[in-house]
Enzyme design. Structure first.
Site, PDB file in Angstrom:
ATOM      1  N   CYS A   1       2.186   1.923   1.271  1.00  0.00           N
ATOM      2  CA  CYS A   1       3.073   1.922   2.178  1.00  0.00           C
ATOM      3  C   CYS A   1       3.457   3.340   2.638  1.00  0.00           C
ATOM      4  CB  CYS A   1       4.498   1.639   1.327  1.00  0.00           C
ATOM      5  SG  CYS A   1       4.338   0.042   0.449  1.00  0.00           S
TER       6      CYS A   1
ATOM      7  N   ARG B   1      -1.918   3.176   7.386  1.00  0.00           N
ATOM      8  CA  ARG B   1      -2.115   3.045   5.870  1.00  0.00           C
ATOM      9  C   ARG B   1      -1.963   1.606   5.508  1.00  0.00           C
ATOM     10  NH1 ARG B   1      -0.352   7.932   2.774  1.00  0.00           N
ATOM     11  NH2 ARG B   1       0.589   6.462   1.362  1.00  0.00           N
TER      12      ARG B   1
ATOM     13  N   TRP C   1       3.922  -2.259   2.591  1.00  0.00           N
ATOM     14  CA  TRP C   1       3.056  -3.210   2.263  1.00  0.00           C
ATOM     15  C   TRP C   1       3.482  -3.999   0.968  1.00  0.00           C
ATOM     16  CZ3 TRP C   1      -0.832  -4.430  -1.641  1.00  0.00           C
ATOM     17  CH2 TRP C   1      -1.998  -4.773  -1.067  1.00  0.00           C
TER      18      TRP C   1
ATOM     19  N   ASN D   1       7.645   4.029  -2.205  1.00  0.00           N
ATOM     20  CA  ASN D   1       6.230   3.550  -2.509  1.00  0.00           C
ATOM     21  C   ASN D   1       5.897   3.452  -3.886  1.00  0.00           C
ATOM     22  OD1 ASN D   1       5.881   4.088   0.266  1.00  0.00           O
ATOM     23  ND2 ASN D   1       4.776   5.632   0.190  1.00  0.00           N
ATOM     24  N   GLY D   2       5.451   2.507  -4.246  1.00  0.00           N
ATOM     25  CA  GLY D   2       5.074   2.410  -5.693  1.00  0.00           C
ATOM     26  C   GLY D   2       5.461   1.220  -6.364  1.00  0.00           C
TER      27      GLY D   2
ATOM     28  N   GLU E   1     -22.011  -1.889   0.932  1.00  0.00           N
ATOM     29  CA  GLU E   1     -21.082  -1.122   1.884  1.00  0.00           C
ATOM     30  C   GLU E   1     -20.937  -1.860   3.236  1.00  0.00           C
ATOM     31  OE1 GLU E   1     -18.388   1.400   3.846  1.00  0.00           O
ATOM     32  OE2 GLU E   1     -18.511   0.807   1.909  1.00  0.00           O
TER      33      GLU E   1
ATOM     34  N   LYS F   1     -17.562  -3.804   4.648  1.00  0.00           N
ATOM     35  CA  LYS F   1     -17.173  -3.572   6.121  1.00  0.00           C
ATOM     36  C   LYS F   1     -16.824  -4.908   7.058  1.00  0.00           C
ATOM     37  CE  LYS F   1     -16.377   0.812   6.062  1.00  0.00           C
ATOM     38  NZ  LYS F   1     -15.970   0.302   4.640  1.00  0.00           N
TER      39      LYS F   1
ATOM     40  N   GLU G   1     -14.037  -6.470   5.577  1.00  0.00           N
ATOM     41  CA  GLU G   1     -12.757  -6.042   5.783  1.00  0.00           C
ATOM     42  C   GLU G   1     -12.043  -6.144   7.206  1.00  0.00           C
ATOM     43  OE1 GLU G   1     -12.404  -1.785   3.402  1.00  0.00           O
ATOM     44  OE2 GLU G   1     -14.084  -1.974   4.838  1.00  0.00           O
TER      45      GLU G   1
ATOM     46  N   HIS H   1     -32.837 -15.652  -7.969  1.00  0.00           N
ATOM     47  CA  HIS H   1     -32.120 -15.778  -9.348  1.00  0.00           C
ATOM     48  C   HIS H   1     -30.925 -16.338  -9.104  1.00  0.00           C
ATOM     49  CE1 HIS H   1     -34.822 -13.561 -11.891  1.00  0.00           C
ATOM     50  NE2 HIS H   1     -35.069 -12.814 -11.212  1.00  0.00           N
TER      51      HIS H   1
ATOM     52  N   LYS I   1      -4.792   1.987   3.747  1.00  0.00           N
ATOM     53  CA  LYS I   1      -5.936   2.678   3.801  1.00  0.00           C
ATOM     54  C   LYS I   1      -6.014   3.601   2.345  1.00  0.00           C
ATOM     55  CE  LYS I   1      -8.713   5.960   5.650  1.00  0.00           C
ATOM     56  NZ  LYS I   1     -10.129   5.514   5.956  1.00  0.00           N
TER      57      LYS I   1
END
Length: 607
Positions: A2, A27, A74, A98-99, A479, A483, A486, A502, A602
């Protein structure tokens, strides 16, 4: 996570709050709101969804005031609805947060018994109600705020308004970052210093447990015990212009194309390719005494640490473990003074990584951190701070921060190898010289843009994509899969190529694209063998490799992307670029929100 902005000024603060919130959009958020003290009363406007919805509401129902707070939320506790959007308020107090407040249920029950009412599902709403209860008992605004935050358990950054006080704004911080901006007859709050850049470059950061009282005339800081405290004022090294998109369609594309320059700038901050020497920032750690290394990170930074494990054990011969930060402190790691714990974080505020840092410090380990924000909590608490000089990264999906982290890790590896005597100076100089070619090689790879876009057109309608590689390229495959997930919302997974047989090979069919990172070298023949197994089952191989590798795999590849031949230190960094481009172009063709993908933030500042 947030975002918070706040301001107290002689002028109407609403335009400034709106500008600050726009700068915090990167963010991640799902609702937004603002509040002011107007004619002595709390007034607020809140909206679901994008900031455009809040702007539309403010156009219909204008708001003004000389003291105000704003927020992009958020969702954690409670759905992303208007009722759950911040600011939360009573008739006397408005709060943005925030939190996570861990003891909100107990506080809520206590306050309900006192006949206080709640209108949301959030943990945050207990804060304005609790402050209101203390004001009703006759406490001054500052005492009410100080006593309220002392009762909160968990993580918080707060902006607080008090009815009847049009020249007053409070901030408080525990576990979540909060900055104070010093303006011209105006003061500002921001959860990210980028939000303050349009107004000032002079900032202070609250320490853990701090409360700050802001008026137009200045700031008064108080520590966790309520005692007056002094906090340094620093000049931000970046300008507001540095956060623009320029001529690029998206921040992510701009940041991908900034990499050749930034890789060179990061390298030049640490290395002298002429003398072959690496210089680290001043620190107090005897690195020659380090016997083990623990890398602690999350997400993309975790994959950078995984690449570094290969380098550190090969060149410096230091036993290295890499931990996902959210698991690190719960597995009771064995740490001591001969252990270097290296935390990697773009923001320097990642909650799990910061908790891991503090655990390691409590057990006597030495602490280093690779950070893009050296003025962050980790920057203040680490003994050795290694900046990665990526500049502001606005796109939620990290690109330039990742590759510049890898440059710092490569330099650290060479430094430790020489220090430990496991890497001769001549060899270190040779490797460093190869790294000096990174900017030009990266620019060459970015010329693949059109080729990658044509492949993305073939990938965009796929349901699943696999990535395979070996050695230090395996984390790059991970990575790449991250990406793609995301920003395009296509399911993607990465596997060490030798693991295919396997189990994962059962997934392969003629509709399945498989991205193979296959550079020439000692692992190429093994990787090629795994690729042949994929081709035999009809998988559509997208091969990324140098000329020799592509020549050997031409008959089994569906598509090919050429990457210049390079040294073992250079290669993983270069191979990150085409997988970034593939994710970007696939997402653009699918029409997703590239810079602000759904459900993501973010900087993850809560566990």
């Amino acid at each position: 996570m947030c975002g918070i902005v706040g301001a107290v000024s002689h002028h109407n603060v609403i335009p400034g709050l709106a500008e600050g919130l726009k700068r915090l959009e990167y963010r991640g958020y799902d609702s937004s709101g603002v509040a002011t003290v107007t004619d002595g009363a709390i007034q607020r406007r809140r909206a679901e969804g994008k900031l455009a919805n809040l702007e539309t509401l403010l156009a219909k129902e204008p708001l003004s005031g000389h003291a105000g707070i704003g927020h992009t939320r958020w969702a954690t506790h409670g759905a992303p609805t208007q009722a759950n959007a911040h600011p939360h308020a009573t008739d006397k107090v408005a709060v943005v947060h925030n939190g996570i407040i861990e003891n909100f249920r107990e506080l809520r029950a206590e306050l309900i018994k006192k006949d206080h009412r709640f209108t949301s599902e959030t943990d945050t709403e207990v804060i304005p109600v609790l402050i209101t209860d203390l004001l009703n008992q006759g406490l001054s605004p500052r005492d009410a705020v100080q006593q309220a935050v002392a009762r909160l358990h968990g993580a918080y950054a707060l902006g607080i308004l008090i009815a009847g006080h049009e020249n007053l704004l409070f901030g408080a911080r525990q576990g979540s970052p909060l900055a104070v901006g010093f303006g011209d007859a105006a003061m500002y709050l921001g959860s990210d210093a980028l939000a303050l850049l349009p107004f000032t470059r002079r900032v202070s950061y609250l320490d853990e447990g701090d409360v700050v009282e802001l008026t137009r005339e200045g700031a008064s800081f108080f520590d966790a015990e309520g005692k007056p405290a002094l906090r340094d004022v620093r000049e931000l090294a970046i300008s507001a212009d540095a956060t623009g998109k320029g001529d690029f369609a998206h921040y992510m594309l701009k940041e991908i194309h900034e990499q050749p320059t930034l890789l060179g700038e990061t390298l030049s901050a640490y290395a002298n390719p002429v003398t072959g020497e690496i210089a680290l920032p001043k620190h107090s750690i005897d690195l020659s005494s380090i016997e083990r290394l623990h890398i602690v990170a999350c997400g993309t930074s975790y994959y950078a640490g995984m690449v570094a494990k290969y380098w550190l054990e090969h060149y410096a011969r230091i036993p290295t473990e890499v931990d996902i930060a959210s698991e690190f402190r719960y597995r009771e790691p064995i740490l001591n003074a001969e252990t270097l714990v290296l935390c990697i974080s773009q923001s320097g505020e990642t909650a799990d990584t910061l908790a891991g840092l503090r655990l390691a410090k409590s057990q006597g380990a030495r602490i280093a951190a690779i950070l893009n924000n050296t003025m962050s909590s980790m920057g203040r608490e680490a003994e050795l701070v290694l900046p990665n000089y990526a500049g502001p990264e606005i796109g939620v999906a990290s690109t330039k921060a990742f590759t510049t982290q890898l440059v710092v890790l490569a330099c650290l590896t060479l430094h430790l190898g020489v220090l430990k005597g496991t890497l001769g100076r001549a060899k270190a100089k040779e490797l460093l010289f190869s790294l000096s070619e990174l900017p030009s090689r990266a620019a060459e790879v970015l010329q693949l843009d059109a080729s990658v876009k044509s492949i993305a057109a073939e990938v965009m309608d796929c349901r699943d994509v696999l990535y395979i590689a070996r050695g230090p390229h395996f984390p790059i495959a991970m990575e790449g899969a991250l990406k793609l997930k995301e920003i395009s919302y296509i399911h993607a997974e990465a596997y060490a190529a030798g693991e295919l047989k396997h189990g994962p090979i059962a997934l392969i069919d003629p509709q399945m694209p498989i991205v193979a990172l296959a550079p020439s070298g000692p692992l190429f023949e093994k990787t090629q063998s795994n690729m042949q197994e994929v081709a035999a089952r009809g998988g559509k191989l997208i091969t990324i490799g140098d000329v020799a590798a592509l020549s050997s795999t031409k008959d089994i590849s569906w598509k090919q992307l050429p990457v210049p031949p390079s040294s073992p230190l250079l290669s993983p960094i270069l191979y990150a670029l085409p997988v970034q481009l593939l994710a970007y172009h696939t997402a653009v063709l699918k029409g997703t929100d590239v810079d602000q993908p759904r459900n993501l933030a973010k900087s993850v500042t809560v566990e």
